[in-house]
Design an enzyme around this catalytic site. Structure first.
Site, PDB file in Angstrom:
ATOM      1  N   ARG A   2      47.177  35.135  40.383  1.00  0.00           N
ATOM      2  CA  ARG A   2      48.362  33.990  39.742  1.00  0.00           C
ATOM      3  C   ARG A   2      48.310  33.756  38.593  1.00  0.00           C
ATOM      4  O   ARG A   2      49.294  33.694  37.853  1.00  0.00           O
ATOM      5  CB  ARG A   2      48.058  32.847  40.687  1.00  0.00           C
ATOM      6  CG  ARG A   2      49.066  31.790  40.599  1.00  0.00           C
ATOM      7  CD  ARG A   2      50.246  32.056  41.312  1.00  0.00           C
ATOM      8  NE  ARG A   2      50.138  32.674  42.631  1.00  0.00           N
ATOM      9  CZ  ARG A   2      49.867  31.918  43.536  1.00  0.00           C
ATOM     10  NH1 ARG A   2      49.689  30.544  43.393  1.00  0.00           N
ATOM     11  NH2 ARG A   2      49.869  32.615  44.945  1.00  0.00           N
ATOM     12  N   CYS A  28      33.486  41.520  44.260  1.00  0.00           N
ATOM     13  CA  CYS A  28      32.121  40.851  44.116  1.00  0.00           C
ATOM     14  C   CYS A  28      32.070  39.498  44.410  1.00  0.00           C
ATOM     15  O   CYS A  28      30.749  38.868  44.723  1.00  0.00           O
ATOM     16  CB  CYS A  28      32.068  41.089  42.347  1.00  0.00           C
ATOM     17  SG  CYS A  28      33.360  40.189  41.673  1.00  0.00           S
ATOM     18  N   LYS A  88      39.408  51.291  34.451  1.00  0.00           N
ATOM     19  CA  LYS A  88      40.380  51.724  35.454  1.00  0.00           C
ATOM     20  C   LYS A  88      41.714  52.074  34.600  1.00  0.00           C
ATOM     21  O   LYS A  88      42.122  53.210  34.823  1.00  0.00           O
ATOM     22  CB  LYS A  88      40.970  50.487  36.199  1.00  0.00           C
ATOM     23  CG  LYS A  88      40.108  50.161  37.353  1.00  0.00           C
ATOM     24  CD  LYS A  88      40.897  49.009  38.371  1.00  0.00           C
ATOM     25  CE  LYS A  88      39.907  48.895  39.659  1.00  0.00           C
ATOM     26  NZ  LYS A  88      40.706  48.002  40.461  1.00  0.00           N
ATOM     27  N   ASN A 131      37.351  50.983  45.642  1.00  0.00           N
ATOM     28  CA  ASN A 131      38.815  51.298  45.156  1.00  0.00           C
ATOM     29  C   ASN A 131      39.439  52.559  45.637  1.00  0.00           C
ATOM     30  O   ASN A 131      40.625  52.927  45.625  1.00  0.00           O
ATOM     31  CB  ASN A 131      38.950  51.247  43.656  1.00  0.00           C
ATOM     32  CG  ASN A 131      38.607  49.920  43.105  1.00  0.00           C
ATOM     33  OD1 ASN A 131      37.922  49.966  42.049  1.00  0.00           O
ATOM     34  ND2 ASN A 131      39.148  48.630  43.833  1.00  0.00           N
ATOM     35  N   CYS A 173      59.661  29.608  38.941  1.00  0.00           N
ATOM     36  CA  CYS A 173      60.637  28.780  39.442  1.00  0.00           C
ATOM     37  C   CYS A 173      60.431  27.980  40.501  1.00  0.00           C
ATOM     38  O   CYS A 173      60.920  26.757  40.913  1.00  0.00           O
ATOM     39  CB  CYS A 173      62.068  29.260  39.295  1.00  0.00           C
ATOM     40  SG  CYS A 173      62.951  29.567  37.854  1.00  0.00           S
TER      41      CYS A 173
END
Length: 813
Positions: free
Chosen positions: A120, A174, A73, A57, A162
């Protein structure tokens, strides 16, 4: 004159200082966003993120430093941001936003919610929570150099769900380093490995086992004692991969044993990872060399790019490619670096070998060089500057909302290249809600087609309600007049129902289920349509007897192989239109055969996409039908053939018709070409470029010089590459497109540069991003070409007796 506080009007600055904002995600976008918020004047911020900081990161998430690795984080981001503005009030949560503690009442505490997520499921969940709480949501995302920001407001704009979304193309570190489950994970790992060994090192592309994997709760000290790293294999230490490789002189054997033996044995010590997964199997160089293999396994057969070698073959390829790349580094001098290029043979050999060896270790089917090359060219990197631009746009949209300028809010796209107006940032008006959306409609309702006698209650819960419709904890009640509870989110209440069929509870065709997710404050009405699967009958059969008129001399092509082949006589408006050979196992049309009609070349753009109903059920008529809307799902339809959602995942492909509507004259004949059993995934540049030009050229040639019926067959060769949706391989991607026409009666007075292309001629094109120009050839040359392709017999024949000219029979007239 308005009073200003910095660049803002005083009333807006006051709104910022009192506004409560929730930031979901403290990663690439989140770090930039938190910094922007406090510097703009926001004082009350809450941030939530489940992740801990990884070394990878640090190259783009600038709020984190090396000393923070392994820490939360959200907590570290809070501490770092407070240095910019100590007076700000920031609350950090190291947790999942999908935790039931963060309910609708929690969301109602905020005036704005800003998403900085990378998955998602969480995006869907936050979308629903903001709709339920009636709080504006600013959604964002990046993919390489591309980015997007949009505003979601209940009742005024489209919600996140939508419209269908393409599959994500980024993978958790990972997964790449510890638990690959798909070939693409191994290919990403191999590309990272190339850079770690020969290119520019990137902490975001680490390949060694990830000891910080939150899923692997294991004893580090115990693991270190159990892991083996023998002296003869290079005395492996957890140091820079490139430094270690240099210390061995880039010895291929030592590299092999480190990557595919010692690192794998190190992974095996993370016991928890393998409780529900198949454990990897280490490879040892010496053992592989002891086992003799056939020439076919070591070198493969057929075309080089299509070969899938054995383990020893890929071990030898690994050795040769490492030696070649080592020589290239030596020639460039000290400190030199190589750049990975899929068109550079040694680099491509290295990635092909390394990826396949890792696939073997994790018990996956290995892939050809062609397949690896196709997938390796589509991996999307994370770009720090893209995150920064998108974070700035999020704040600008937030300022519009707080300034009561909602009409000025926009969806903004960040492009890689300027558009024709020389703009990288392209604003678009917000779209209104989709009235058929199964999330934000006033009364969400869907239709689900399934076999009630074969679908378990658990499958309804996990595969349909959770996976398909994004619910977290659904409760299901049957509308049977009794209020029967089928599924309860309360633990233990309905577990006994899990392994029972839906029909056991009286659910049948036309039953209605009320589904509630109280966490999301979301209710969905599900209409059940029962359908039984039978892949035969009607216009789908074992022969083309019913539609043989579409083949020259009523004879179909021979020598084309496939799995679960279906011969479809394509019927539309109660009339047979053309014939298609369909590979049910690959969900791919292998060819369509049709008679050419003189045409002006115009396309019929207003036709909805259709499917072949008799591939789903013999109870259906032979006429093709319009595909269900996005709010409906039909498991049997998806099992039998490709659906529109398969192409949503395939952003680099278009739906390329084998029987194009430009070759038909009648509007109904044109409409009949719009079925997914007639189209294949076609690279966009090929679809819009050289293949479109070829289709039109053939149209004009046959219009002008063919004096009788013209028979056309257009098909594909297979590649082994597939389009995935989620974890499922849905549809094969063609390697080549090919086409041939047969016009037995033609104009004998046509110019010579056309006349030699009658009575028959052919063409083929590579279905890849590069090198996809169309090559026109005689019919026999096409057949010779096809005989060397996967899925073709040596007996390939397109037209009966190679299409005999009828002109010789008219000389005396």
């Amino acid at each position: 004159m308005a009073q200003l506080v910095g660049p803002l009007r005083k009333d807006l600055a006051d709104s910022l200082s009192s506004c409560r904002v929730l930031v979901v995600g403290a990663g690439g976008i989140g770090c930039e966003l938190l910094k922007n918020l406090v510097l703009t004047g926001f004082k009350n911020i809450e941030v939530i993120d489940l992740d801990t900081i990884d070394v990878s990161n640090l190259n783009r998430q600038f709020l984190f430093q090396k000393k923070h690795v392994g820490k939360s984080k959200s907590q570290v981001a809070k501490e770092s941001v407070l240095r910019f503005c100590p007076s700000a009030s920031i609350t950090a949560y190291h947790d999942s936003i999908m935790n039931p503690d963060y309910n609708v009442e929690f969301f109602r505490n905020f005036q704005l919610v800003m998403n900085a997520l990378d998955n998602r499921a969480a995006r869907n969940h936050v979308n629903r929570m903001c709709l339920a709480a009636d709080i504006p949501l600013i959604e964002s995302g990046t993919a390489g150099y591309l980015g997007q920001v949009t505003v979601i407001k209940k009742g005024q704009t489209e919600c996140y769900e939508c419209q269908p979304k393409p599959t994500q193309k980024t993978f958790p570190g990972c997964t790449i380093r510890n638990t690959p489950s798909e070939p693409i994970h191994c290919i990403v790992w191999a590309k990272y490995l190339f850079n770690q060994l020969f290119g520019e090192e990137d902490a975001d592309q680490e390949v060694s086992p990830d000891t910080a994997d939150p899923e692997a709760a294991w004893n580090l000290a115990d693991a270190a004692a159990r892991a083996t790293a023998s002296d003869q294999d290079g005395d492996i230490k957890r140091v820079s991969t490139k430094d270690w490789a240099r210390s061995t002189g880039y010895d291929p054997v030592k590299l092999f044993n480190k990557l595919f033996k010692d690192d794998i044995m190190y992974l095996l010590t993370m016991d928890k990872l393998w409780k529900k997964r198949k454990a990897p199997l280490p490879l040892d160089w010496a053992e592989i060399q002891q086992h003799a293999c056939s020439q076919e396994e070591a070198c493969g057969t057929g075309l080089k790019d299509q070969q899938v070698l054995g383990v020893q073959g890929y071990a030898q390829l690994f050795q040769r490619s490492v030696e070649t790349l080592r020589s290239q580094l030596t020639e460039k001098g000290d400190g030199a670096e190589l750049v990975w290029d899929k068109d550079d043979p040694p680099a491509m050999d290295f990635v092909t070998a390394a990826a396949n060896l890792r696939m073997n270790v994790f018990s996956m089917d290995m892939k050809s060089r062609f397949d690896v090359k196709s997938m390796a060219g589509n991996i999307i990197p994370a770009i720090a500057t893209t995150n920064a631009v998108i974070a700035g746009l999020i704040v600008l949209e937030g300022l519009k909302i707080l300034n009561s300028d909602f009409e000025q809010c926009r969806t903004i796209f960040l492009n890689k290249q300027p558009n024709p107006r020389k703009k990288l940032l392209v604003p678009c008006a917000l779209d209104p809600p989709n009235p058929n959306c199964y999330v934000c409609a006033s009364k969400p309702e869907v239709t689900v087609k399934l076999n009630v006698h074969k679908t378990f209650v658990l499958a309804l819960q996990d595969k349909i309600l959770k996976e398909k419709f994004g619910m977290v904890a659904p409760d299901v009640q049957i509308e049977d007049g009794k209020g029967t509870i089928l599924i309860s989110s309360e633990e233990g209440e309905t577990e006994a129902n899990n392994n029972k069929f839906l029909s056991d509870f009286g659910i049948r065709n036309g039953s209605r289920l009320q589904v509630d997710d109280f966490l999301q404050d979301y209710t969905l009405l599900v209409n059940v349509i029962h359908t039984s699967l039978r892949l035969a009958g009607g216009t789908v059969s074992d022969s083309f007897k019913e539609c043989s008129q579409f083949f020259y001399m009523h004879t179909a092509p021979t020598g084309i192989r496939g799995g679960n082949l279906k011969r479809i006589c394509q019927r539309y408006g109660d009339k047979l239109r053309y014939a298609t050979l369909y590979d049910g196992s690959r969900r791919l049309a292998l060819y369509s055969a049709y008679t050419f009609k003189k045409s002006d070349g115009q396309r019929r753009m207003d036709t909805p996409w259709m499917y072949e109903p008799q591939l789903v059920s013999a109870d259906e008529s032979g006429n093709m039908k319009v595909l269900p809307s996005s709010g409906e799902t039909d498991q049997l339809l998806e099992e039998s053939q490709a659906v529109l959602a398969d192409y949503d995942d395939a952003v680099e492909y278009e739906r390329g018709p084998l029987n194009p509507d430009q070759h038909q004259a009648d509007n109904q004949d044109k409409a009949a070409t719009y079925t997914l059993t007639n189209v294949v995934p076609q690279i966009t540049d090929l679809f819009e470029g050289s293949w479109a030009t070829y289709i039109d050229m053939v149209r004009r040639r046959l219009n002008n010089f063919c004096r009788g019926s013209a028979f056309v067959v257009t098909g594909v060769t297979v590649s082994g590459v597939t389009i995935r949706r989620g974890s499922e391989e849905r549809m094969a991607v063609p390697k080549h497109l090919w086409s041939a026409y047969c016009c037995p009666r033609f104009d004998r007075n046509s110019p010579y540069d056309v006349r030699y292309m009658f009575p028959t001629y052919a063409a083929y094109a590579l279905n890849e991003i590069a090198g996809h120009s169309v090559t026109e050839v005689p019919l026999k040359a096409l057949e010779t070409f096809l005989k060397n392709q996967t899925g073709m017999d040596k007996s390939v024949s397109i037209f009966f007796k190679d299409c005999v000219s009828e002109n010789t029979h008219t000389n005396g007239k």
